[in-house]
Design an enzyme around this catalytic site. Structure first.
Site, PDB file in Angstrom:
ATOM      1  N   GLY A 193       0.775  -1.230   0.000  1.00 14.92           N
ATOM      2  CA  GLY A 193       0.000   0.000   0.000  1.00 14.92           C
ATOM      3  C   GLY A 193       0.804   1.277   0.000  1.00 14.92           C
ATOM      4  O   GLY A 193       0.243   2.355   0.187  1.00 14.92           O
ATOM      5  N   ARG A 217       2.799 -11.820  -3.833  1.00 17.38           N
ATOM      6  CA  ARG A 217       4.089 -11.288  -3.410  1.00 17.38           C
ATOM      7  C   ARG A 217       4.568 -12.131  -2.238  1.00 17.38           C
ATOM      8  O   ARG A 217       3.774 -12.768  -1.550  1.00 17.38           O
ATOM      9  CB  ARG A 217       3.970  -9.819  -3.006  1.00 17.38           C
ATOM     10  CG  ARG A 217       2.864  -9.542  -2.014  1.00 17.38           C
ATOM     11  CD  ARG A 217       2.700  -8.060  -1.734  1.00 17.38           C
ATOM     12  NE  ARG A 217       1.440  -7.803  -1.052  1.00 17.38           N
ATOM     13  CZ  ARG A 217       0.363  -7.291  -1.651  1.00 17.38           C
ATOM     14  NH1 ARG A 217       0.401  -6.976  -2.938  1.00 17.38           N
ATOM     15  NH2 ARG A 217      -0.740  -7.081  -0.981  1.00 17.38           N
ATOM     16  N   GLN A 268      -2.903 -10.610  -7.616  1.00 15.79           N
ATOM     17  CA  GLN A 268      -1.585 -10.211  -7.108  1.00 15.79           C
ATOM     18  C   GLN A 268      -0.997 -11.355  -6.294  1.00 15.79           C
ATOM     19  O   GLN A 268      -1.718 -12.156  -5.695  1.00 15.79           O
ATOM     20  CB  GLN A 268      -1.676  -8.957  -6.237  1.00 15.79           C
ATOM     21  CG  GLN A 268      -0.342  -8.379  -5.796  1.00 15.79           C
ATOM     22  CD  GLN A 268       0.610  -8.125  -6.951  1.00 15.79           C
ATOM     23  OE1 GLN A 268       1.456  -8.972  -7.248  1.00 15.79           O
ATOM     24  NE2 GLN A 268       0.482  -6.996  -7.612  1.00 15.79           N
ATOM     25  N   GLN A 290      -4.610  -3.131 -15.708  1.00 20.54           N
ATOM     26  CA  GLN A 290      -5.146  -4.496 -15.729  1.00 20.54           C
ATOM     27  C   GLN A 290      -6.668  -4.452 -15.752  1.00 20.54           C
ATOM     28  O   GLN A 290      -7.290  -3.619 -15.092  1.00 20.54           O
ATOM     29  CB  GLN A 290      -4.653  -5.221 -14.472  1.00 20.54           C
ATOM     30  CG  GLN A 290      -5.017  -6.677 -14.373  1.00 20.54           C
ATOM     31  CD  GLN A 290      -4.424  -7.301 -13.101  1.00 20.54           C
ATOM     32  OE1 GLN A 290      -4.180  -6.617 -12.115  1.00 20.54           O
ATOM     33  NE2 GLN A 290      -4.175  -8.594 -13.143  1.00 20.54           N
ATOM     34  N   HIS A 317      -4.225  -3.773   5.694  1.00 18.51           N
ATOM     35  CA  HIS A 317      -3.011  -2.968   5.589  1.00 18.51           C
ATOM     36  C   HIS A 317      -2.320  -2.783   6.938  1.00 18.51           C
ATOM     37  O   HIS A 317      -1.109  -2.968   7.077  1.00 18.51           O
ATOM     38  CB  HIS A 317      -3.342  -1.604   4.981  1.00 18.51           C
ATOM     39  CG  HIS A 317      -2.196  -0.644   5.028  1.00 18.51           C
ATOM     40  ND1 HIS A 317      -2.004   0.230   6.080  1.00 18.51           N
ATOM     41  CD2 HIS A 317      -1.163  -0.462   4.197  1.00 18.51           C
ATOM     42  CE1 HIS A 317      -0.905   0.921   5.862  1.00 18.51           C
ATOM     43  NE2 HIS A 317      -0.376   0.537   4.722  1.00 18.51           N
ATOM     44  N   GLU A 337      -3.743 -11.661  -3.592  1.00 16.31           N
ATOM     45  CA  GLU A 337      -5.055 -11.044  -3.678  1.00 16.31           C
ATOM     46  C   GLU A 337      -5.837 -11.779  -4.755  1.00 16.31           C
ATOM     47  O   GLU A 337      -5.267 -12.178  -5.779  1.00 16.31           O
ATOM     48  CB  GLU A 337      -4.927  -9.552  -4.001  1.00 16.31           C
ATOM     49  CG  GLU A 337      -4.192  -8.767  -2.914  1.00 16.31           C
ATOM     50  CD  GLU A 337      -3.978  -7.312  -3.291  1.00 16.31           C
ATOM     51  OE1 GLU A 337      -4.719  -6.816  -4.178  1.00 16.31           O
ATOM     52  OE2 GLU A 337      -3.078  -6.682  -2.719  1.00 16.31           O
ATOM     53  N   THR A 367      -3.175   2.948  -5.918  1.00 14.08           N
ATOM     54  CA  THR A 367      -3.937   2.130  -6.855  1.00 14.08           C
ATOM     55  C   THR A 367      -5.246   2.851  -7.145  1.00 14.08           C
ATOM     56  O   THR A 367      -5.869   3.413  -6.237  1.00 14.08           O
ATOM     57  CB  THR A 367      -4.220   0.742  -6.255  1.00 14.08           C
ATOM     58  OG1 THR A 367      -2.998  -0.002  -6.197  1.00 14.08           O
ATOM     59  CG2 THR A 367      -5.217  -0.036  -7.110  1.00 14.08           C
TER      60      THR A 367
END
Length: 860
Positions: free
Chosen positions: A112, A289, A287, A163, A819, A274, A116
């Site tokens: 974050g 990571r 997503q 996207q 977050h 995500e 976005t």
């Protein structure tokens, strides 16, 4: 470099061109995973727009944002964006996401930190969102985050992901390892109706699911009072629509878990993902990571579940050890293997009882946990030095995976008897019982023998110095362990006195105050006496840095110069994190000692350390008399026995510090020799600085004497070491499946059984903190004193600067993957989220205790 790349053209090695987020999306797409189609505007476009930007000096964030928002966009960049957007279809809704080159890294997720924009529709809207993404690289929160992770601003560039939007029926986040307990292969899912932004931002308390071993093991409904939905023509809205039931079926949880397992298998490491499920039931991955907050697992070749105990935590050294420090520790432990009748251990063999992870040392205690005798002895041993681990270890006894492997006591007894014979335990115990003078003289002789072994001729070659270092490291443990029978005799008599007097051990602690023969206490008192003998003027007037410069130049007043030199000759082998051979000693960096002296000389009144020691000794004598009297009331003969036993206890209890004192002396001597080796390697062009030798191990240092260039190897290890220095949470115990028992057991113990005075929520970041609460409803202009506990409704990236000083976090909304929870785990601060009405039920200034593993907040 191309300006536009489709996901299919991107792989994980293109971080510098496309940033972390786009590199992951490209990698996932090429792996055949269900990623919505899209493309990336590469860092080349950012480079062109950011040309001429000065990233030095004050107010860089504000200056950079203005530059990126106002600078003209090159025509070729604008045309490329428009053409690529049209290629997705006519007016297709898209998500426009920032993708920085320092993002989604193994040591920092940057969750974050850049912006976005969702449901962006139309060419001009996409162009505007791209420019705003560029500027978001320089928000105050992003700048602060980079600085806290040691990442230079000038080296970071931004790509932008565009996207296709998924009009999600349900969305959320999924961790392929439990981020609170650390357990690998346990899928944790947070889900809520609508777009996943409601979960990621902490706007709702989502549904929570845990999946392990092919089944759903937890289903917990959140209140989910609102959903974020796309608006026709672009943008999103928050829709109030309470949803009481679960928003995922067990079958959907299984499908998500299967997808998560595929992602983890592809990357070879746990992932934070995500996801979204559209109206047709299609599952999309938006997503992935790495989970940056999990503690790395020790490498082992041993089968089955292993239990590791942190040597670092036990020694109070939370930071990492240098590679040479680890090697020296392994060499010392390997030298003791023969005492129990085992063949000498190979210090470089991962099958030994010491393991390494995160540049820290772990003791493999699996054999003790899975042995009847070990289960009886281990809690008692831990009670003496690491009492907080005792309930955790007892809890492990209930794990069926750690059931006793054998009921026979013979192997344990054989090893114990060999150890007792080799260390001469019966003889040493008898001497300790009958003659304190001889027992204490024995420890002095061991110290003299160690000093003799540590001497190395000044003319010794580098190779000879390495030979000598290996010999003394291997021989140190068998030598210094001979002190322990005497010390243990003292503690055994302490326990006997408890039995005879009927007083619990935890109520007898005054007996152990101000015990003699403790080298650490003796050092402290000697330092105080030193302060009474030196000239006070320079210490009261000059900063420590100036005192150090004058001392090293021999320019302090004569008495101070002489007395400090004498003190360092005796105690200069000590230092901060002294169990690491790779860190400087006081003799090398005397600033700490000179600072303590200056503080002593600035004190105005109050008892001195020597007076406090004498007071403690008097209190101990008084307590012994009271205990003897209580024992005598039970039986007359017990009084003199207790008085005698506790007298012996006080004679020997201080010796528990002596083995470490001698161990650190050994490490300091080895360090001196290794610095000579390092200077030789610098002359040979193998390394840049003498201290770089501590980023090698002993084998590598020996091989380096033959030449070569190890500067790249040293640089890589130093970078890893520096990252580990920033780690704020180190488990006390760790299982080989990643579980942190302290977090897991506390969470299970409080499940559905909270104290009436406690507030409860979702465990988000493990650890316990007691401090002053600060309720913050709006981060703008808010200020947190260091260590204060942030209590807030929810957080988004705008709150990140407050995390730099927060001691803990309590949030009304959000789940374990929101977050605030993600950032709290990265900063290593305890956090509990999803706490109803926390900002109303907790007041600013209240002292509270936040247990991030149990999910509780209690009055302090």
């Amino acid at each position: 470099m191309k300006t536009i790349l489709s996901f299919a053209e991107i792989d994980a090695g293109m971080l510098a061109e496309v940033g972390g987020k786009a590199a992951n999306l490209g990698e996932l797409t090429r792996a055949g995973l269900p990623v919505p189609p899209g493309w990336v505007l590469t860092t080349e476009a950012y480079r062109q727009v950011a040309a001429g930007l000065d990233t030095s000096g004050p107010q860089v964030a504000e200056r950079a944002r203005k530059h990126l928002l106002d600078a003209p966009m090159p025509d070729e960049v604008r045309e490329a964006i428009v053409e690529a957007y049209r290629g997705l279809g006519d007016g297709v809704p898209v998500a426009v996401r920032s993708s920085a080159t320092a993002e989604d890294l193994p040591f920092a997720s940057f969750a974050g930190q850049q912006d976005t924009f969702l449901n962006v529709v139309g060419e001009e809207a996409v162009l505007t969102a791209v420019r705003r993404c560029w500027a978001s690289l320089w928000t105050d929160r992003a700048v602060a985050y980079r600085e806290s992770n040691g990442i230079g601003h000038a080296a970071v560039r931004l790509a932008v992901v565009v996207q296709e939007m998924v009009d999600a029926r349900t969305a959320g986040v999924m961790f392929t390892a439990n981020p609170v307990t650390g357990r690998r292969r346990e899928i944790v899912i947070d889900a809520s109706p609508g777009l996943g932004e409601s979960v990621v931002s902490g706007a709702v308390n989502p549904d929570r699911f845990r999946f392990r071993d092919g089944r759903v093991i937890e289903r917990r409904a959140g209140d989910k009072p609102l959903a974020i939905r796309p608006l026709p023509g672009g943008g999103t809205e928050r829709v109030e629509q309470p949803h009481d039931g679960l928003c995922l079926t067990d079958d959907e949880v299984r499908r998500l878990a299967g997808l998560g397992a595929r992602v983890e298998e592809h990357y070879g490491a746990p992932q934070d993902t995500e996801w979204a499920i559209d109206a047709a039931g299609t599952l999309w991955l938006t997503q992935a990571r790495p989970i940056t907050t999990l503690y790395p697992l020790p490498e082992t070749t041993r089968p089955g579940l292993r239990v590791y105990f942190s040597v670092n935590v036990a020694q109070g050294v939370m930071g990492p050890l240098t590679p040479m420090g680890v090697a020296a520790f392994r060499m010392i432990s390997a030298g003791g293997a023969g005492l129990a009748g085992h063949a000498p251990a190979d210090p470089y063999d991962g099958a030994g009882f010491l393991a390494e992870s995160g540049h820290r040392i772990w003791l493999d205690i699996t054999a003790a946990v899975r042995n009847r005798a070990g289960r009886a002895l281990l809690p008692r041993v831990l009670t003496l030095g690491e009492a907080r681990a005792v309930p955790l270890v007892r809890g492990l006894f209930e794990d069926p995976r750690l059931a006793p492997a054998s009921r026979s006591l013979r192997p344990f007894l054989r090893g114990a008897l060999r150890f007792a014979r080799n260390v001469r335990v019966p003889e040493r115990v008898l001497v300790a019982l009958t003659s304190p003078r001889r027992a204490l003289a024995h420890t002095v002789r061991l110290g003299a023998e160690l000093d003799r072994r540590l001497r190395v001729p000044e003319s010794a070659t580098p190779a000879q110095r390495l030979d000598h270092a290996e010999r003394v490291l291997a021989g140190t443990f068998p030598l210094i362990i001979r002190i322990m029978p005497t010390a243990i005799t003292g503690y055994a008599l302490y326990a006997l006195s408890s039995k005879l007097s009927g007083v619990p051990i935890d109520e007898m602690s005054d007996v152990l105050r101000s015990v003699p023969h403790n080298p650490t206490t003796e050092m402290d008192i000697e330092l105080w006496h030193l302060a009474t003998r030196v000239e006070p003027e320079p210490f009261r007037e000059l900063p420590v840095s100036e005192l150090v410069a004058r001392y090293q130049a021999g320019e302090l007043p004569p008495v101070a110069q002489r007395e400090i030199t004498a003190f360092l000759a005796r105690y200069g082998h000590r230092g901060v994190a002294e169990i690491d051979a790779g860190v400087p000693r006081w003799s090398e960096e005397p600033g700490h000692i000179l600072g303590v002296l200056a503080n002593y000389l600035r004190m105005d009144g109050g008892p001195t350390p020597a007076e406090l020691f004498e007071k403690g000794a008097r209190q101990a004598g008084k307590t012994i008399g009271e205990l003897a009297a209580r024992a005598g009331r039970r039986a007359r003969w017990r009084a003199p026995v207790v008085r005698w036993a506790l007298g012996r206890t006080r004679q020997y209890a201080g010796l528990r510090e002596l083995p470490k004192f001698y161990l650190v002396k050994t490490l300091a001597a080895v360090r001196r020799s290794l610095l000579v080796v390092g200077e030789h390697l610098v002359e040979q062009g193998v390394i840049d600085r003498a201290g770089d030798v501590f980023f090698l191990d002993l084998r590598e240092a020996r091989a380096a004497l033959r030449g070569g260039d190890l500067r790249a190897l040293v640089a890589g290890r130093r970078a890893t070491y520096e990252r580990e220095r920033r780690r704020r949470h180190v488990p006390r115990l760790l299982l080989s499946d990643g579980t942190e028992p302290e977090a897991a057991f506390e969470a299970e113990a409080t499940e559905g059984a909270a104290d009436g005075a406690a507030l409860t929520g979702t465990p988000a970041s493990p650890g316990t903190i007691t401090g002053v609460a600060r309720v913050v409803l709006d981060p703008h202009g808010a200020h947190l004193e260091p260590g204060e506990i942030l209590v807030c409704p929810s957080t988004d990236p705008g709150w990140t600067p407050l995390f730099l000083t927060a001691g803990g976090l309590v949030m009304e909304m959000g789940g374990a993957m929101s977050h605030g929870a993600v950032v709290a785990r990265e900063y290593g601060i305890p956090a509990v989220v999803g706490v109803p009405e926390a900002t109303q039920r907790i007041g600013t200034g209240e002292r509270i205790t936040v247990n991030g593993a149990a999910g509780t907040i209690t009055p302090a």
